[in-house]
Scaffold this motif. Structure first.
Motif, short mmCIF file in Angstrom:
data_model
loop_
_atom_site.label_atom_id
_atom_site.label_comp_id
_atom_site.label_asym_id
_atom_site.label_seq_id
_atom_site.Cartn_x
_atom_site.Cartn_y
_atom_site.Cartn_z
N TYR A 98 0.84 -1.22 0.00
CA TYR A 98 0.00 0.00 0.00
C TYR A 98 0.86 1.25 0.00
O TYR A 98 1.65 1.48 0.91
CB TYR A 98 -0.92 -0.04 1.23
CG TYR A 98 -1.59 1.25 1.61
CD1 TYR A 98 -2.35 1.97 0.68
CD2 TYR A 98 -1.50 1.74 2.91
CE1 TYR A 98 -2.98 3.15 1.05
CE2 TYR A 98 -2.13 2.91 3.29
CZ TYR A 98 -2.87 3.62 2.35
OH TYR A 98 -3.49 4.78 2.71
N PRO A 143 0.45 4.99 0.50
CA PRO A 143 -0.54 5.96 0.96
C PRO A 143 -0.36 7.33 0.32
O PRO A 143 0.68 7.62 -0.29
CB PRO A 143 -0.28 6.02 2.47
CG PRO A 143 1.17 5.70 2.60
CD PRO A 143 1.49 4.74 1.50
N SER A 144 -1.36 8.18 0.47
CA SER A 144 -1.20 9.59 0.11
C SER A 144 -0.05 10.18 0.94
O SER A 144 0.28 9.67 2.02
CB SER A 144 -2.48 10.37 0.39
OG SER A 144 -3.54 9.93 -0.46
N VAL A 180 -0.15 10.71 4.92
CA VAL A 180 -0.60 9.66 5.83
C VAL A 180 0.49 9.20 6.79
O VAL A 180 0.31 9.21 8.00
CB VAL A 180 -1.15 8.46 5.03
CG1 VAL A 180 -1.44 7.28 5.95
CG2 VAL A 180 -2.42 8.87 4.28
N GLY A 232 5.23 3.13 3.65
CA GLY A 232 3.96 2.43 3.78
C GLY A 232 4.12 1.01 4.30
O GLY A 232 5.23 0.48 4.37
N LEU A 288 -1.06 -0.23 9.67
CA LEU A 288 -1.27 1.17 9.30
C LEU A 288 -1.74 2.00 10.48
O LEU A 288 -1.32 3.15 10.65
CB LEU A 288 -2.28 1.25 8.16
CG LEU A 288 -2.69 2.64 7.70
CD1 LEU A 288 -1.48 3.41 7.14
CD2 LEU A 288 -3.80 2.56 6.65
N HIS A 308 0.52 5.59 11.00
CA HIS A 308 0.06 6.83 10.37
C HIS A 308 0.13 7.98 11.38
O HIS A 308 0.19 7.78 12.59
CB HIS A 308 -1.36 6.66 9.82
CG HIS A 308 -2.45 6.81 10.85
ND1 HIS A 308 -3.06 8.02 11.12
CD2 HIS A 308 -3.03 5.90 11.65
CE1 HIS A 308 -3.98 7.84 12.05
NE2 HIS A 308 -3.99 6.56 12.40
N PRO A 366 -3.40 7.70 -3.14
CA PRO A 366 -3.11 6.35 -2.68
C PRO A 366 -3.19 5.32 -3.80
O PRO A 366 -3.92 5.49 -4.78
CB PRO A 366 -4.20 6.10 -1.64
CG PRO A 366 -5.37 6.89 -2.16
CD PRO A 366 -4.77 8.13 -2.78
N ASP A 412 -7.70 7.80 0.87
CA ASP A 412 -7.11 6.54 1.35
C ASP A 412 -8.14 5.63 2.00
O ASP A 412 -8.14 4.42 1.75
CB ASP A 412 -5.99 6.85 2.34
CG ASP A 412 -4.82 7.56 1.68
OD1 ASP A 412 -3.80 6.92 1.45
OD2 ASP A 412 -4.95 8.76 1.38
#
Length: 496
Positions: free
Chosen positions: A181, A183-184, A187, A204, A217, A221, A408, A434
Motif C-alpha cells: 500500500y 498511501p497519500s 498519511v 507504507g 497502518l 500513520h 493512494p 485513502d
C-alpha cells in the motif's frame, strides 16, 4: 497471532522461535533477510509474553515480529542501503516509522534486502546479494522493497515496512503475491525524505492480507513536525474501515495507463481479472489514462530527488555509487531550472486531468507489472512487447505514473498468471481518498478469495530449488541457538 496471544494458545516467544526456525530453513534459498537482532528480539518477546500473561499488552502490535527495509534505521543495526561503503553505518536511533511500530509493541527481528539505495525493481546489491522470488528463486522478487515482499510471501514474518517512489511497494508485492500500500503523502510521516516538499517518495506498510495491513497502518500513520506534507489528523482515521458494497462500487480500468507497452500475458491476465470483477460492481468501464507527458515529468522529478540525496553540491563522485544511482545523478545534472519548473507544472496538470478523467469512479484498476517475472540476474527487461526501454526504470511506468498524482495506490494478490507466479492487481484511489481505497480493497480481496482462479497463492517452500551458485550473501540466515527448540505447531499466520 494477536488473537492467539490473547487466548494464550501460544506466546510471542513461541511465534518468534517459529519465525526464526522458518527463516533459518528457507532464507538461504531466497535471501530476503540481511542483518538480525535475535538476542534483543528474544528478550523483547519474553517481556511481551509476560505482559500478555498479565493481561497488560503495551499496544496493538505487542509481540508481533516484523522486518524493516534496509533503507530505514533500526537502532543498533546497520543501514547499508545495499552500498559497500555503508556496511558500518550503525543506526543510533530508530527511524520514526520503526519507533512507532516498536511503541505499539512490535519486535524488530531483521532488516530486509533492497537494490542499492532503492534504485531499480530488482533487489540485488553488492553487499547482500540478490533476493529471489519465493515461488521460484531464479526469478526476481521485485524492488525496492523486494526483501520485505519475499519475507512476507515466505511467511518469515507477518509484517514488514516498505517505501515507494516509483513502485517500490507495489511492484514486489505484485510479484510475490502480497499486499503493498502506497498511501497519500500526508498519511505516514517521512521526516527523512530528502526533498521534504515532494510527494514522490512515501513510506507504507506491507502484509499478506488487508486485515494485517490495516493493523499495521493504524500504528504508523500520523503527522510529524519534520514532514511538512503531514498535518495533525484524527488518530482513529483508519479505525473501523468496512468493506465497500461491491454492488455500489464504480470501477474504471486501463490495461496500459494510456499508451504503455504491456506483455500479452499480462494483458490477458488483467482482462480476466476485470471480467471477474465486472458482474459484481455498479460500473466497470475503460478510462483514458493518457494524462500528459508523465514519463518525462517523472524523469525530472526523480532525478531531482537523487541529486538532492547524492549530489547536492554538484561536486559528488559517481564512483561511490552503483550504475543505477549514477545514472539518476547524471540525468539530474543534465536538466535545467526550466526543466524543473516544467516538471512541477506538468505534475499539477496531470493531477487535474486525472481528477477530471476519473470523475464518477471510486477506483481505477491497472496491472502492476508490465511483464511476467524474469531472472534476477537481469537488471531490467530491455524490451517490452517490441518496445525498447530507454532507461533502466522505464519498465516501472505502470506504478510510477500513479505516483505522480500523489494519491493512494494499492496492489492486491489475485491468483497466478500464465507462468504460475503471482499476479498483482493495482488499484488507484482519489487524492487523499485513502480510507475509501482501503474499503474498496477489502471488498475486492473478499471477492478474489471466493474463486480458485483469483485466490492468493501460497508458495511451497519445501519445493524450492537450491539457490543459484552465484546468489551470494555474507549473511543469509540467522544462527538459531543450540538450546532453542522451535515449536513447529505454531503457524506464522495472520497478524490479527
Amino acid at each position: 497471532m494477536i488473537a492467539g496471544f490473547r487466548t494464550r494458545i501460544f506466546t510471542p516467544s513461541d511465534v518468534l522461535e517459529a519465525c526464526l526456525d522458518r527463516i533459518a530453513r528457507y532464507n538461504p534459498s531466497i535471501n530476503a533477510m540481511t542483518t538480525f537482532c535475535i538476542d534483543r528480539a528474544r528478550a523483547e518477546a519474553a517481556a511481551s509474553t509476560e505482559r500478555w500473561a498479565a493481561g497488560t499488552p503495551c499496544g496493538p502490535l505487542d509481540g508481533l515480529p516484523i522486518g524493516v527495509k534496509d533503507m530505514q534505521d533500526v537502532a543498533g543495526l546497520p543501514t547499508t542501503n545495499g552500498n559497500p561503503l555503508m556496511r558500518g553505518n550503525i543506526a543510533k536511533q530508530d527511524a520514526l516509522i520503526v519507533a512507532r511500530l516498536r511503541q505499539a509493541g512490535a519486535i524488530v527481528v531483521a532488516k530486509t534486502n533492497v537494490p542499492e539505495f532503492g534504485a531499480g525493481g530488482n533487489s540485488v546489491n553488492p553487499v547482500w546479494g540478490a533476493t529471489g522470488n519465493p515461488y521460484d528463486p531464479r526469478q526476481i522478487a521485485g524492488g525496492s522493497s523486494g526483501g520485505s515482499a519475499a519475507a512476507l510471501a515466505a511467511s518469515f514474518l507477518p509484517l514488514c515496512t516498505g517505501s515507494d517512489t516509483g513502485g517500490s511497494l507495489r511492484l514486489p508485492a505484485a510479484l510475490c503475491g502480497v499486499v503493498g500500500y502506497r498511501p497519500s503523502g500526508d498519511v505516514v510521516a517521512h521526516p527523512t525524505r530528502p526533498v521534504g516538499w515532494s510527494v514522490i517518495s512515501v513510506l507504507g506498510p506491507m502484509a499478506r492480507n488487508m486485515d494485517d495491513l490495516l493493523l499495521m497502518l493504524r500504528s504508523i500513520h500520523g503527522a510529524d513536525a519534520g514532514d511538512p506534507l503531514t498535518v495533525p489528523t484524527d488518530p482513529a482515521r483508519f479505525d473501523d474501515i468496512p468493506a465497500a458494497d461491491l454492488a455500489r462500487l464504480r470501477v474504471g480500468y486501463s490495461e496500459d495507463f494510456g499508451d504503455l507497452p504491456i506483455d500479452p500475458q499480462v494483458r490477458a491476465a488483467f482482462r480476466a481479472r476485470v471480467q471477474a470483477i465486472a458482474p459484481h460492481v455498479a460500473t466497470c468501464d475503460p478510462v483514458d489514462m493518457n494524462l500528459g507527458q508523465m514519463d518525462r515529468c517523472f524523469d525530472i522529478l526523480r532525478a531531482e530527488s537523487f541529486v538532492a540525496a547524492f549530489d547536492p553540491t554538484g561536486e559528488g563522485s559517481k564512483d561511490q555509487f552503483g550504475p543505477h544511482v549514477a545514472t539518476n545523478v547524471e540525468l539530474g545534472r543534465s536538466f535545467t531550472f526550466h526543466d524543473r519548473a516544467w516538471a512541477h507544472l506538468e505534475q499539477t496538470r496531470i493531477l487535474r486531468t486525472f481528477k477530471t478523467r476519473t470523475e464518477g469512479y471510486d477506483i481505477i484498476l491497472l496491472p502492476t507489472v508490465p511483464v511476467p517475472a524474469f531472472a534476477w540476474t537481469q537488471s531490467y527487461p530491455p524490451q517490452i512487447d517490441g518496445t525498447d526501454m530507454d532507461i533502466y526504470y522505464r519498465w516501472l511506468a505502470l506504478t510510477y505514473r500513479g505516483s505522480l498524482m500523489g494519491g493512494p495506490a494499492i496492489t492486491l494478490p489475485t491468483g497466478a498468471g500464465e507462468d504460475g507466479l503471482p499476479f498483482g492487481l493495482q488499484i488507484l484511489g482519489r487524492l487523499q481518498g485513502d480510507r475509501e481505497l482501503l474499503s474498496a480493497a477489502l471488498a475486492l480481496e473478499g471477492l478474489f478469495a471466493s474463486s480458485p482462479a483469483t485466490r492468493p497463492q501460497i508458495p511451497d517452500l519445501d519445493q524450492l530449488l537450491p539457490p543459484p551458485v552465484d546468489l551470494k550473501s555474507p549473511v543469509t540466515h540467522p544462527p538459531v541457538a543450540p538450546d532453542a527448540t522451535p515449536d513447529h505447531s505454531v503457524q506464522v499466520g495472520s497478524a490479527v
